[in-house]
Every structure is written in structure tokens, then in C-alpha cells.
Design a protein around this motif. Structure first.
Motif, PDB file in Angstrom:
ATOM      1  N   GLU A  90       0.813  -1.208   0.000  1.00 32.31           N
ATOM      2  CA  GLU A  90       0.000   0.000   0.000  1.00 32.31           C
ATOM      3  C   GLU A  90       0.855   1.271   0.000  1.00 32.31           C
ATOM      4  O   GLU A  90       0.548   2.243  -0.688  1.00 32.31           O
ATOM      5  N   GLN A  91       1.938   1.273   0.768  1.00 37.42           N
ATOM      6  CA  GLN A  91       2.780   2.457   0.862  1.00 37.42           C
ATOM      7  C   GLN A  91       3.444   2.782  -0.469  1.00 37.42           C
ATOM      8  O   GLN A  91       3.654   3.945  -0.804  1.00 37.42           O
ATOM      9  N   ASP A  92       3.784   1.758  -1.248  1.00 38.18           N
ATOM     10  CA  ASP A  92       4.360   1.994  -2.574  1.00 38.18           C
ATOM     11  C   ASP A  92       3.360   2.705  -3.476  1.00 38.18           C
ATOM     12  O   ASP A  92       3.725   3.602  -4.246  1.00 38.18           O
ATOM     13  N   THR A  93       2.094   2.299  -3.399  1.00 33.83           N
ATOM     14  CA  THR A  93       1.058   2.969  -4.196  1.00 33.83           C
ATOM     15  C   THR A  93       0.893   4.415  -3.760  1.00 33.83           C
ATOM     16  O   THR A  93       0.850   5.330  -4.595  1.00 33.83           O
ATOM     17  N   LEU A  94       0.812   4.633  -2.468  1.00 37.59           N
ATOM     18  CA  LEU A  94       0.653   6.001  -1.960  1.00 37.59           C
ATOM     19  C   LEU A  94       1.837   6.871  -2.362  1.00 37.59           C
ATOM     20  O   LEU A  94       1.681   8.047  -2.697  1.00 37.59           O
ATOM     21  N   GLY A  95       3.037   6.285  -2.362  1.00 37.84           N
ATOM     22  CA  GLY A  95       4.212   7.030  -2.789  1.00 37.84           C
ATOM     23  C   GLY A  95       4.171   7.356  -4.265  1.00 37.84           C
ATOM     24  O   GLY A  95       4.559   8.459  -4.687  1.00 37.84           O
ATOM     25  N   ALA A  96       3.710   6.414  -5.089  1.00 35.18           N
ATOM     26  CA  ALA A  96       3.622   6.638  -6.531  1.00 35.18           C
ATOM     27  C   ALA A  96       2.638   7.754  -6.859  1.00 35.18           C
ATOM     28  O   ALA A  96       2.869   8.557  -7.779  1.00 35.18           O
ATOM     29  N   ILE A  97       1.558   7.814  -6.103  1.00 30.25           N
ATOM     30  CA  ILE A  97       0.560   8.858  -6.325  1.00 30.25           C
ATOM     31  C   ILE A  97       1.153  10.247  -6.088  1.00 30.25           C
ATOM     32  O   ILE A  97       0.739  11.228  -6.716  1.00 30.25           O
ATOM     33  N   GLU A  98       2.147  10.332  -5.227  1.00 33.43           N
ATOM     34  CA  GLU A  98       2.763  11.613  -4.886  1.00 33.43           C
ATOM     35  C   GLU A  98       3.801  12.078  -5.906  1.00 33.43           C
ATOM     36  O   GLU A  98       4.286  13.206  -5.836  1.00 33.43           O
ATOM     37  N   ILE A  99       4.202  11.229  -6.848  1.00 30.41           N
ATOM     38  CA  ILE A  99       5.169  11.632  -7.866  1.00 30.41           C
ATOM     39  C   ILE A  99       4.575  12.758  -8.709  1.00 30.41           C
ATOM     40  O   ILE A  99       3.399  12.716  -9.084  1.00 30.41           O
ATOM     41  N   ASP A 100       5.368  13.765  -9.024  1.00 34.85           N
ATOM     42  CA  ASP A 100       4.830  14.920  -9.751  1.00 34.85           C
ATOM     43  C   ASP A 100       4.505  14.566 -11.194  1.00 34.85           C
ATOM     44  O   ASP A 100       5.029  13.594 -11.759  1.00 34.85           O
ATOM     45  N   ASP A 101       3.643  15.362 -11.789  1.00 30.82           N
ATOM     46  CA  ASP A 101       3.124  15.071 -13.128  1.00 30.82           C
ATOM     47  C   ASP A 101       4.223  14.980 -14.177  1.00 30.82           C
ATOM     48  O   ASP A 101       4.174  14.131 -15.072  1.00 30.82           O
TER      49      ASP A 101
END
Length: 368
Positions: free
Chosen positions: A309-320
């Protein structure tokens, strides 16, 4: 060449991944000048969601029963340069018998469900589309999954003599960058038919992050989702999307998730068609991990991998900007190495490199 195929379905993409793959292959094979005939049993659940009625420059035979087309199929097989039977063909056993008895050209089996086939084999279960003699009588066996285990198990367990990988692919004329659509907008999307053996990974990488980020919009597209699926108020659902809508779906996603079936994860070297489709549409991809994925996309450069789950949450935070750079590199690699046109060329080379039955018989006699 004239190539005759006995398959699951090409006329409907509802609830199966075979149709999209065969459409891309057949289109490019006919463009190369080959004559394609596809036999598909006409069943109600595909007829009710049919999104293709003919093969351009080819021939689609929809039939109500094997008895109704047995003689026609026999004539096609006798005049074919290659006859292919696929996994999950509803009439796979009788089609195999026909091909083995009547084919003058190459006799080919294409397993588009290799992990499922081998999992059944290991468990001592019957594989409904493979007869009691296994695959030993085919001139060529094609596998949707690669890796060393596949070749060993097909030889040991099913007697296959020549095995080659023919991986998934994408038709970039269908799956390509498209304008974003408001109704498909998502911070994280997932496109796939419901499967129980994907459910745990889907909950870890998609459902749980959605619960953590109620401020974001999550979207699932697919068929056969049960009523007790663990929805949350920010997870939206689109029932079955035909291939014509996939581009808009992916284009509207800031990030899209790929989840692999468990048997494919255990096997490795198992890229799904969805993986290439998303890349061809220019969507940044977040994927679960499996052995061999680096042979198709470079982790961190062309694809983002997630374990929890934390990997997904981190990926969502990557800038556009960073996400779009990853998506651009993945699309370039897909067009170069994973297109339907590329796979059609690979298939023709494999067929041309396989000895025909008569040639093989003469070679064996000379060696004796």
C-alpha cells in the motif's frame, strides 16, 4: 500462408483477453498478405456483448456446434499452411483431433493461458483443452508466458517438442493517446476483469490506498465484479469497456495500475495485454512485481513497481512531469518491441522456421 485458427473468441472482448490479442495479430497478418480463418463457437454470453462482426480481409466463422461446421473446418485445415488450436477453445479436443489427422501444413498449439495450464497440470487436474496425449503431436507449441520453467514443464508434463514464447502485444491503432474524458477521470485507475486470484493484490495496491486517500478519485473498469467487492465512496466503477474506450480510459488516468494473476506472478515472464495497452495509450503505469518484468520495461524508468500500500501512496505523490516522462519512455519501447505488428512478424518467423510434417518425416528417415 493460409492460417486457420480454432480459438476462444475474437468477436467479443467481454470478460476475456484473447479477443484483443487476436484482433491485433489477425489484422497485421492479413496486411502482410496472409489468409486468416478464425473459427469461434457462437455462445450466448459473447453474442450478447459482441463488438466485432468480421475480420477485415480475413474470414470469421461463427458456428452453433462442431457438427455444423466439421466438414468446412476439415477442408480449411487440409488447405492450410498452419492450423492453430488455442487454450480455452470450447471445441479444443475435437479441433485438435481434426488438425492432427487432417493437417498437411503445420500443427500448432497456442497456450494463451500458460500459468493456468501448468497450475492444473501440477495439481493433477484435467486440462479441458488438452487431450490425453498432451502436446507431443504438435509441430510447434507457442506460450503466452516465457521463462525457463515454462519450457521445462511443457516438455516434461505435456511432451511438447518445440516450444517458443509469443508474448502479449498491443495494437497502437486502437490503443493510443486520446483526449481525457471527465467521466473517466481518476488519480489512480485499474482496468481488468474481476478475478479472485487478483483480489488480494488489488485490495493491497488499490482498495486500501483509496481508503487512505479519500480526497482522491479511484476508478475501476471491467466485468464480473461481485456485489460484495469492498467498494469505498471514492472508488467509481465502469462496467465492461470495449477496446474502443480503453484509450480514453487510460488517457484520463493520472496513474493506472496493473495487477497480475497469481499463477502468472508465480511463473514470471508474464506481461499481460493490459500492460502494453496502457503504455501505448501514454498512461504512467504502476504494476505489481514478478520475475522477468525488467525484460519488458525498465523499473523506475519506464514503469513504477509496487509491493504494498505504501508503494502505491508514494507513486501517487510523484509529480506530473516525472510521471509523463516515465509514460513517454514506456510508450516508445512498446511501439518498438511490443506492438501487434511486431508479434505478427515474430509468429510468421516461428512458423517459417518450423519443419512441416512431411519435411520432418524425411529428415527423421535420413537420420535413421
Amino acid at each position: 500462408m493460409k492460417i486457420v485458427i480454432f480459438g476462444l473468441a475474437i468477436s467479443s472482448s467481454w470478460g476475456n483477453g484473447h479477443a484483443t490479442l487476436w484482433r491485433g495479430l489477425c489484422k497485421n497478418l492479413t496486411r502482410m498478405g496472409h489468409d486468416i480463418v478464425f473459427y469461434e463457437r457462437d455462445v450466448p454470453y459473447y453474442a450478447g456483448a459482441r463488438d466485432m462482426s468480421e475480420i477485415p480481409a480475413g474470414r470469421l466463422v461463427l458456428y452453433p456446434s462442431w457438427q455444423a461446421i466439421h466438414l468446412q473446418a476439415r477442408d480449411d485445415v487440409r488447405s492450410a499452411d498452419a492450423a492453430i488450436v488455442t487454450s480455452y477453445c470450447p471445441d479444443g479436443l475435437v479441433a485438435t483431433q481434426l488438425v492432427l489427422e487432417q493437417a498437411v501444413g503445420l500443427r500448432v498449439f497456442y497456450d494463451l493461458d500458460t500459468p493456468v495450464t501448468l497450475a492444473r497440470l501440477r495439481a493433477g487436474e484435467t486440462v479441458p483443452y488438452i487431450g490425453p496425449r498432451g502436446l507431443r503431436d504438435f509441430d510447434l507449441v507457442l506460450s503466452f508466458t516465457g521463462g525457463p520453467r515454462v519450457f521445462e514443464e511443457f516438455q516434461r508434463g505435456l511432451g511438447a517438442r518445440r516450444i517458443e514464447a509469443l508474448y502479449g502485444h498491443v495494437d497502437p491503432e486502437v490503443h493510443r493517446p486520446a483526449p481525457s474524458q471527465p467521466h473517466y477521470r481518476a488519480d489512480l485507475s485499474y482496468l481488468g476483469t474481476y478475478s479472485q486470484d487478483r483480489q488480494r493484490a488489488l485490495e493491497t495496491l488499490f482498495v486500501d490506498p483509496a481508503r487512505q486517500r479519500q480526497d482522491l478519485r479511484f476508478l475501476i473498469g471491467g466485468a464480473q465484479y461481485p456485489a460484495d467487492f469492498p467498494w469505498s465512496r471514492n472508488i467509481y466503477f465502469v462496467r465492461h469497456l470495449p477496446p474502443s474506450e480503453h484509450a480514453a480510459f487510460f488517457a484520463s488516468s493520472r496513474l493506472t495500475l496493473n495487477v497480475t494473476r497469481q499463477a502468472m506472478v508465480e511463473m514470471g515472464w508474464c506481461p499481460s495485454g493490459r500492460l502494453f495497452e496502457a503504455a501505448a495509450c501514454g498512461a504512467p503505469i504502476l504494476s505489481d512485481m514478478w520475475e522477468g518484468i525488467g525484460d519488458f520495461f525498465q523499473p523506475g524508468e519506464e514503469i513504477i513497481l509496487a509491493h504494498d500500500e505504501q508503494d502505491t501512496l508514494g507513486a501517487i505523490e510523484i509529480d506530473d512531469s516525472a510521471l509523463q516522462s516515465i509514460a513517454k519512455r514506456a510508450r516508445e519501447r512498446t511501439l518498438d518491441q511490443h506492438s501487434s505488428a511486431r508479434r505478427a512478424i515474430e509468429l510468421v518467423r516461428l512458423l517459417e522456421g518450423t519443419a512441416r510434417p512431411r519435411e520432418r518425416q524425411l529428415t527423421n528417415q535420413e537420420e535413421a
